[in-house]
Enzyme design. Structure first.
Site, PDB file in Angstrom:
ATOM      1  N   SER A  45       1.116  -1.292  -0.618  1.00 21.69           N
ATOM      2  CA  SER A  45      -0.335   0.083   0.202  1.00 21.69           C
ATOM      3  C   SER A  45       0.914   1.035  -0.253  1.00 21.69           C
ATOM      4  CB  SER A  45      -0.976   0.222   1.102  1.00 21.69           C
ATOM      5  OG  SER A  45      -0.923   1.034   1.792  1.00 21.69           O
ATOM      6  N   GLY A  46       0.649   2.476  -0.550  1.00 24.58           N
ATOM      7  CA  GLY A  46       1.234   3.443  -1.100  1.00 24.58           C
ATOM      8  C   GLY A  46       1.075   4.580   0.530  1.00 24.58           C
ATOM      9  N   LEU A  47      -0.012   4.398   1.114  1.00 25.23           N
ATOM     10  CA  LEU A  47      -0.566   4.718   2.160  1.00 25.23           C
ATOM     11  C   LEU A  47       0.212   4.420   3.080  1.00 25.23           C
ATOM     12  CD1 LEU A  47      -1.693   6.607   3.813  1.00 25.23           C
ATOM     13  CD2 LEU A  47      -4.038   5.491   4.403  1.00 25.23           C
ATOM     14  N   ASP A  57       1.323   9.979   2.563  1.00 23.64           N
ATOM     15  CA  ASP A  57       0.767  10.100   0.833  1.00 23.64           C
ATOM     16  C   ASP A  57       0.061  10.935  -0.228  1.00 23.64           C
ATOM     17  OD1 ASP A  57      -0.150   7.731  -0.815  1.00 23.64           O
ATOM     18  OD2 ASP A  57      -2.225   7.182  -0.078  1.00 23.64           O
ATOM     19  N   ASP A  84       0.595  -0.973  -5.399  1.00 22.84           N
ATOM     20  CA  ASP A  84       0.534   0.448  -5.212  1.00 22.84           C
ATOM     21  C   ASP A  84       1.640   1.629  -6.181  1.00 22.84           C
ATOM     22  OD1 ASP A  84      -1.162   3.577  -4.860  1.00 22.84           O
ATOM     23  OD2 ASP A  84      -1.237   3.037  -2.810  1.00 22.84           O
ATOM     24  N   ASP A  86       0.695   4.592  -7.335  1.00 27.52           N
ATOM     25  CA  ASP A  86       0.143   5.633  -7.492  1.00 27.52           C
ATOM     26  C   ASP A  86      -0.534   5.431  -8.317  1.00 27.52           C
ATOM     27  OD1 ASP A  86       0.273   5.271  -4.079  1.00 27.52           O
ATOM     28  OD2 ASP A  86       2.286   7.078  -4.585  1.00 27.52           O
ATOM     29  N   GLU A 113      -3.348   4.625 -10.227  1.00 27.09           N
ATOM     30  CA  GLU A 113      -4.377   4.834 -10.506  1.00 27.09           C
ATOM     31  C   GLU A 113      -4.878   6.258 -11.511  1.00 27.09           C
ATOM     32  OE1 GLU A 113      -4.061   5.197  -6.192  1.00 27.09           O
ATOM     33  OE2 GLU A 113      -4.244   7.787  -6.555  1.00 27.09           O
ATOM     34  N   LYS A 119      -0.624  12.405  -6.309  1.00 29.66           N
ATOM     35  CA  LYS A 119      -1.509  12.074  -5.945  1.00 29.66           C
ATOM     36  C   LYS A 119      -1.704  12.895  -5.017  1.00 29.66           C
ATOM     37  CE  LYS A 119      -2.511   9.213  -3.707  1.00 29.66           C
ATOM     38  NZ  LYS A 119      -2.325   7.822  -3.839  1.00 29.66           N
ATOM     39  N   ASN A 121      -4.575  11.446  -0.907  1.00 26.63           N
ATOM     40  CA  ASN A 121      -4.560   9.995  -1.012  1.00 26.63           C
ATOM     41  C   ASN A 121      -6.690  10.295  -1.819  1.00 26.63           C
ATOM     42  OD1 ASN A 121      -6.949   8.126   1.204  1.00 26.63           O
ATOM     43  ND2 ASN A 121      -4.968   7.144   0.733  1.00 26.63           N
ATOM     44  N   SER A 122      -6.784   8.715  -1.972  1.00 26.82           N
ATOM     45  CA  SER A 122      -8.458   9.017  -2.406  1.00 26.82           C
ATOM     46  C   SER A 122      -9.466   9.512  -1.370  1.00 26.82           C
ATOM     47  CB  SER A 122      -9.300   7.368  -2.772  1.00 26.82           C
ATOM     48  OG  SER A 122      -8.059   7.142  -3.813  1.00 26.82           O
ATOM     49  N   ARG A 157      -6.441   1.571 -11.627  1.00 27.50           N
ATOM     50  CA  ARG A 157      -7.620   2.126 -11.226  1.00 27.50           C
ATOM     51  C   ARG A 157      -8.594   3.225 -10.815  1.00 27.50           C
ATOM     52  NH1 ARG A 157      -5.035   3.390  -5.055  1.00 27.50           N
ATOM     53  NH2 ARG A 157      -6.468   4.879  -4.283  1.00 27.50           N
ATOM     54  N   HIS A 188     -12.839   1.291  -7.053  1.00 30.52           N
ATOM     55  CA  HIS A 188     -12.855   2.375  -5.594  1.00 30.52           C
ATOM     56  C   HIS A 188     -14.256   2.850  -4.896  1.00 30.52           C
ATOM     57  CE1 HIS A 188     -10.573   2.864  -2.436  1.00 30.52           C
ATOM     58  NE2 HIS A 188      -9.301   3.492  -2.881  1.00 30.52           N
TER      59      HIS A 188
END
Ligand code: SPV
Ligand code: MG
Length: 541
Positions: A45-47, A57, A84, A86, A113, A119, A121-122, A157, A188
């Site tokens: 995970s990037g986060l 992130d 991930d 990103d 993504e 980026k 975080n979503s 993504r 997502h």
């Protein structure tokens, strides 16, 4: 080592009809744990990787810094890693570099993504800008054209729902990415229920399998996703969050209590850490590959006789087995040898040899112990006399530094000499002390690594000229062992040596012009002759 194609494994998992579960990890340790509990794949995970590095992130960690984490994770595990990636860290060209490097590092797949670098975080903010569809398809194609492993998986993504676009936009994008060659689509959503992703999946007609990340709709029962077009679920950040709760709790306990006692009960043992890191494997490898250039030092303990001065204490056991505060004297002596790195110990037994039951020793027997002396005992152990060696009487106890310093000094035959032999209180003035005269006296200028030459062993108790007492401990270099061995070979059938003791043998060598050295120390040892000695020994340990 078998080379498993992790990318092929990931591809099979993504395509499998059964739901696949992929668990988050953010470094080598968490990756190992994910594999240990049984997951078949890892979500890097990037986060979580950013958080573990103490940054946000927002692409604050560079892609090569991420790559470094991934390398540790891949090395530590045998299951596939989906990373991930990103946005791919830029345009199509950055994706090409990324994919090339990931393939080199045995990473099974990457998810990119459809947003812009850097980026966000979503789950932060609303309406994050999306990439142009064609431009993002270019990133996908560039990645697929670059992969050096044909099984490498590139996951596209779709962030349309996250950014507040309608379902049609999400489908339009997913279809375009599928056509561009994506191996799977990650749809997502940040809603607290799964309606969006279920609706998306129901209307999905593409080839690419679907992946979801139920971080926000975690309450939806997993069963809901079975028998849909969803193939894979990513549990995206829970090891990182678990680490935060756990580290906070333990740090707080230790901070408040200024003690480790309560914390200790809640954390894994250090032993568990070693086992997780497969410390055993290194020990095995060491046996296989590591040949020390230092020669193993052997120990030989002369322990054949009964020791009659101790009266009934040695009726049924030899002196070496007399109890000194709960442990036989010989066990204490071998422990000191072990602690100084001497593990290969031969003990020459005689009287009641069967009672000498100390662990990890080689027992050698001098069956003629009652009519012979130390030289004959040593001849019994001649097979074990090779390389550098420590010879010792069985009835002495000494502080380890005496042996350590003896091992450190130069010389082929070096005897440990107590310079303070006169000062030992309460000792029987008529005892059999092996006194020596030396070329250098023990004075204030004698240094720790000095030696002196032994001029001669004095007749018993003739102490007027003595410079010290040989305590029955000596070091032989490889050359020293050869000298002793050849002397033993020469005298083994001679009556003169049958009952001879070690000083007698050493004196013969001196008389032949061989250099027998002494190394001085002062006190800190005891020998065991009678009950008074035993009382002193019990006080010493
Ligand atoms: C990540 O784990 O970094 C992800 C998933 O990208 S999420 O944070 O849920 O967007
Ligand atoms: Mg991410």
């Amino acid at each position: 080592m078998v080379n498993i194609d992790k990318a092929a494994k990931l591809k099979t998992l993504l395509k499998s009809k059964d739901l696949t579960f992929i668990m988050e990890a953010h470094n080598g340790l968490s990756a190992k744990i994910v594999e240990e509990v049984g997951f078949q794949g890892i979500w890097a995970s990037g986060l979580s990787m950013s958080t573990a590095l103490g940054v946000r992130d927002n692409n604050e960690a560079s892609w090569t810094q991420v790559l470094e984490q991934l390398e540790f994770m891949a090395d530590a595990t045998s299951i596939p890693i989906l990373v991930d990636g990103d946005t791919g860290y830029g345009n199509f060209n950055n994706v090409r570099r990324l994919v090339a490097k990931l393939c080199q590092r045995d990473i099974a797949g990457v998810c990119i993504e459809d947003k812009l670098f850097p980026k966000t975080n979503s789950f932060i903010g609303e309406s994050q800008p999306l990439a142009e569809v064609d431009e993002f398809c270019g990133r996908i194609k560039a990645g697929k054209d670059t992969q050096s492993n044909s099984n490498f998986c590139l996951v596209a993504r779709v962030e349309a729902l996250i950014s507040g676009w309608p379902m049609e936009e999400a489908h339009k994008r997913a279809t375009a990415y599928d056509d561009a060659g994506a191996d799977a689509i990650l749809i997502h959503s940040k809603k607290s229920d799964a309606n969006e992703v279920i609706e998306f999946a129901s209307a999905w007609n593409g080839n690419a399998p679907l992946i979801i990340v139920p971080t926000m709709y975690y309450k939806t029962p997993t069963e809901t996703f079975r028998n849909t077009k969803i193939s894979t679920i990513i549990w995206a950040n829970h090891n990182m969050r678990a680490a935060i709760s756990s580290m906070r709790r333990i740090s707080k306990i230790i901070f408040d209590e200024k003690s480790l006692v309560s914390a200790e009960e809640e954390i894994v043992s250090v032993k568990d850490v070693f086992s997780l890191m497969e410390q055993k494997e290194l020990a095995e490898a060491e046996k296989k590959y590591f040949k020390s250039t230092e020669k193993e030092i052997r120990g030989i303990v002369l322990a054949a006789t009964q020791g009659t001065k101790l009266g009934p204490l040695t009726n049924d056991i030899p002196k070496s087995m007399v109890d000194v505060r709960g442990k036989p004297l010989l066990e204490r002596l071998t422990k000191t040898l072990n602690d100084c790195g001497i593990k290969n110990i031969s003990v020459v037994c005689g009287f009641k040899a069967e009672t000498v039951n100390i662990k990890n020793i080689n027992k050698v027997e001098n069956s003629d112990y009652s009519d012979t002396g130390e030289v004959t005992s040593l001849i019994s152990a001649i097979e074990n006399l090779s390389g550098p060696c420590i010879l010792t009487y069985r009835d002495i106890l000494f502080r380890p530094y005496i042996l350590e310093s003896l091992l450190a000094v130069d010389g082929d035959i070096v005897c440990a000499i107590d310079s303070m032999w006169k000062n030992i209180e309460f000792r029987d003035p008529n005892r059999n002390a092996d006194l020596v005269r030396c070329s250098i006296q023990y004075t204030g200028t004698y240094l720790e690594d000095d030696t002196t030459q032994i001029l001669n062993f004095l007749p018993n108790n003739n102490n007027c000229d003595a410079d010290g007492e040989f305590i029955g401990l000596l070091k032989l270099s490889e050359v020293g062992t050869k000298i002793i061995k050849s002397k033993l070979d020469q005298v083994k059938n001679s009556k003169e040596f049958k009952s001879a003791d070690l000083p007698y043998l050493l004196q013969q060598l001196i008389d032949e012009g061989k250099c027998v050295k002494g190394h001085y120390f002062s006190g800190h040892w005891l020998d065991l002759d009678d009950a008074f000695d035993l009382a002193r020994m019990r006080n010493m340990v």
